[in-house]
Design a protein around this motif. Sequence first.
Motif, short mmCIF file in Angstrom:
data_model
loop_
_atom_site.label_atom_id
_atom_site.label_comp_id
_atom_site.label_asym_id
_atom_site.label_seq_id
_atom_site.Cartn_x
_atom_site.Cartn_y
_atom_site.Cartn_z
N ILE A 15 0.87 -1.19 0.00
CA ILE A 15 0.00 0.00 0.00
C ILE A 15 0.90 1.23 0.00
CG2 ILE A 15 -0.20 0.16 2.55
CD1 ILE A 15 -3.20 0.96 2.00
N GLY A 40 -1.23 -0.04 -11.22
CA GLY A 40 -0.69 -0.82 -10.10
C GLY A 40 -1.40 -0.39 -8.83
N CYS A 41 -2.69 -0.76 -8.73
CA CYS A 41 -3.50 -0.22 -7.63
C CYS A 41 -3.19 -0.87 -6.29
CB CYS A 41 -4.99 -0.32 -7.95
SG CYS A 41 -5.57 -2.01 -8.22
N GLY A 42 -2.48 -2.00 -6.27
CA GLY A 42 -2.06 -2.62 -5.00
C GLY A 42 -3.24 -2.86 -4.08
N SER A 43 -3.19 -2.25 -2.89
CA SER A 43 -4.27 -2.41 -1.91
C SER A 43 -5.42 -1.43 -2.13
CB SER A 43 -3.73 -2.22 -0.49
OG SER A 43 -2.74 -3.19 -0.22
N GLY A 44 -5.25 -0.54 -3.11
CA GLY A 44 -6.31 0.43 -3.39
C GLY A 44 -6.21 1.71 -2.56
N GLY A 45 -5.08 1.89 -1.89
CA GLY A 45 -4.91 3.09 -1.06
C GLY A 45 -5.08 4.36 -1.89
N MET A 46 -4.36 4.44 -2.98
CA MET A 46 -4.47 5.63 -3.84
C MET A 46 -5.79 5.63 -4.59
SD MET A 46 -2.17 8.00 -3.74
CE MET A 46 -2.32 8.84 -5.31
N VAL A 60 -5.93 -0.50 -12.15
CA VAL A 60 -5.37 -1.64 -12.89
C VAL A 60 -4.29 -2.32 -12.05
CG1 VAL A 60 -4.15 -2.31 -15.01
CG2 VAL A 60 -5.71 -0.33 -15.05
N SER A 63 -2.02 -8.35 -10.40
CA SER A 63 -2.07 -9.36 -9.33
C SER A 63 -3.50 -9.57 -8.86
CB SER A 63 -1.17 -8.89 -8.17
OG SER A 63 -1.72 -9.25 -6.94
N ASN A 88 -1.96 -6.50 -17.13
CA ASN A 88 -0.78 -5.65 -17.20
C ASN A 88 -1.22 -4.30 -17.77
OD1 ASN A 88 1.14 -7.61 -16.37
ND2 ASN A 88 0.90 -8.59 -18.38
N ALA A 89 -0.80 -3.23 -17.09
CA ALA A 89 -1.22 -1.90 -17.52
C ALA A 89 -0.88 -1.67 -18.99
CB ALA A 89 -0.56 -0.85 -16.65
N GLU A 90 0.30 -2.14 -19.39
CA GLU A 90 0.75 -1.89 -20.77
C GLU A 90 -0.18 -2.55 -21.80
OE1 GLU A 90 2.37 -3.27 -18.29
OE2 GLU A 90 3.51 -5.04 -18.87
N GLY A 104 1.88 3.65 -9.55
CA GLY A 104 2.51 3.12 -8.34
C GLY A 104 3.21 1.80 -8.61
N LYS A 107 6.53 -1.88 -13.29
CA LYS A 107 6.99 -2.91 -14.22
C LYS A 107 6.64 -2.46 -15.66
CE LYS A 107 6.64 -7.82 -15.03
NZ LYS A 107 5.43 -8.56 -15.40
N ILE A 112 4.70 1.74 -20.63
CA ILE A 112 3.53 2.47 -20.08
C ILE A 112 3.65 3.96 -20.37
CG2 ILE A 112 2.42 3.15 -17.90
CD1 ILE A 112 3.15 0.25 -16.89
C1 LIG Z 1 3.49 -0.34 -4.58
S1 LIG Z 1 2.10 -1.23 -5.14
C2 LIG Z 1 0.93 0.07 -5.31
C3 LIG Z 1 0.24 0.46 -4.04
C4 LIG Z 1 -1.01 1.28 -4.28
N1 LIG Z 1 -0.71 2.56 -4.92
C5 LIG Z 1 -1.81 1.52 -3.01
O1 LIG Z 1 -1.96 2.69 -2.58
O2 LIG Z 1 -2.30 0.56 -2.42
C6 LIG Z 1 2.49 -1.63 -6.80
C7 LIG Z 1 1.49 -2.53 -7.50
O3 LIG Z 1 1.72 -2.41 -8.90
C8 LIG Z 1 1.45 -3.63 -9.54
N2 LIG Z 1 2.13 -3.55 -10.85
C9 LIG Z 1 3.44 -3.30 -11.09
N3 LIG Z 1 3.66 -3.16 -12.40
C10 LIG Z 1 2.45 -3.35 -13.03
C11 LIG Z 1 2.03 -3.34 -14.40
N4 LIG Z 1 2.89 -3.13 -15.40
N5 LIG Z 1 0.72 -3.56 -14.68
C12 LIG Z 1 -0.17 -3.80 -13.67
N6 LIG Z 1 0.17 -3.82 -12.36
C13 LIG Z 1 1.47 -3.59 -12.05
C14 LIG Z 1 1.94 -4.69 -8.55
O4 LIG Z 1 1.26 -5.90 -8.75
C15 LIG Z 1 1.59 -4.01 -7.18
O5 LIG Z 1 0.34 -4.47 -6.71
#
Ligand SMILES: C[S@@+](CC[C@H](N)C(=O)[O-])C[C@H]1O[C@@H](n2cnc3c(N)ncnc32)[C@H](O)[C@@H]1O
Length: 186
Positions: A15, A40-46, A60, A63, A88-90, A104, A107, A112
Amino acid sequence: MIKDDDFFRIDGVPITKEEIRAVSIGKLQLNHNDVVVDIGCGSGGMTVEMARRCKFVYAVDNSEDAITTTKKNLDKFNIKNCELIKGNAEDVIYNLEFNKAFIGGTKNIDIILNILKEKNIKHIVVNTIVLENAVKIIKIMNNFKNDNEIYDIDIVNISVSYGKKINTGHMMMARNPITIITYRKK
Ligand SMILES: C[S@@+](CC[C@H](N)C(=O)[O-])C[C@H]1O[C@@H](n2cnc3c(N)ncnc32)[C@H](O)[C@@H]1O
């Protein structure tokens, strides 16, 4: 800002921490007409913080765990103006309509950023912990400047320390510095 502990979390899904979210939100200068992609929304914090301040968010992540976690947080904070996309965002962002991007997950950041350039996205905020990525991102953004476009790149590096109670008072516990790079085209 929502406190980190108030988000639903699962092991292994990162996050963006509260203080980094606060600065990143400031750099995005969101308004109620903005449609943002969260790469790369991760935990969705942003995602949650942005959705509270703009019209719509595309979130997006490649994972499954991140998508599940973000979904739980969207429900927890009653966010309706968001679409979750697993991939994958790309591969997926080209066909989306948005005017700002928060990145965030870095990769394939070169691919991207080039898609964002092709789509003429004028406001991009990137968080990175990896030094080499910061340099790479700045170089790519500097190469965006075709057609004598006027643009601005600002770079801040943020080191947050948290106070922890110990016997004799409080000590500061440092977290890893994060670089926030903001690209704005006039
Ligand atoms: C640091 S975390 C983001 C945390 C998020 N901003 C939050 O506030 O919860 C990075 C995330 O980016 C994803 N990620 C990295 N490169 C990516 C890509 N090219 N396409 C999609 N997801 C990607 C990873 O799977 C990971 O969940």
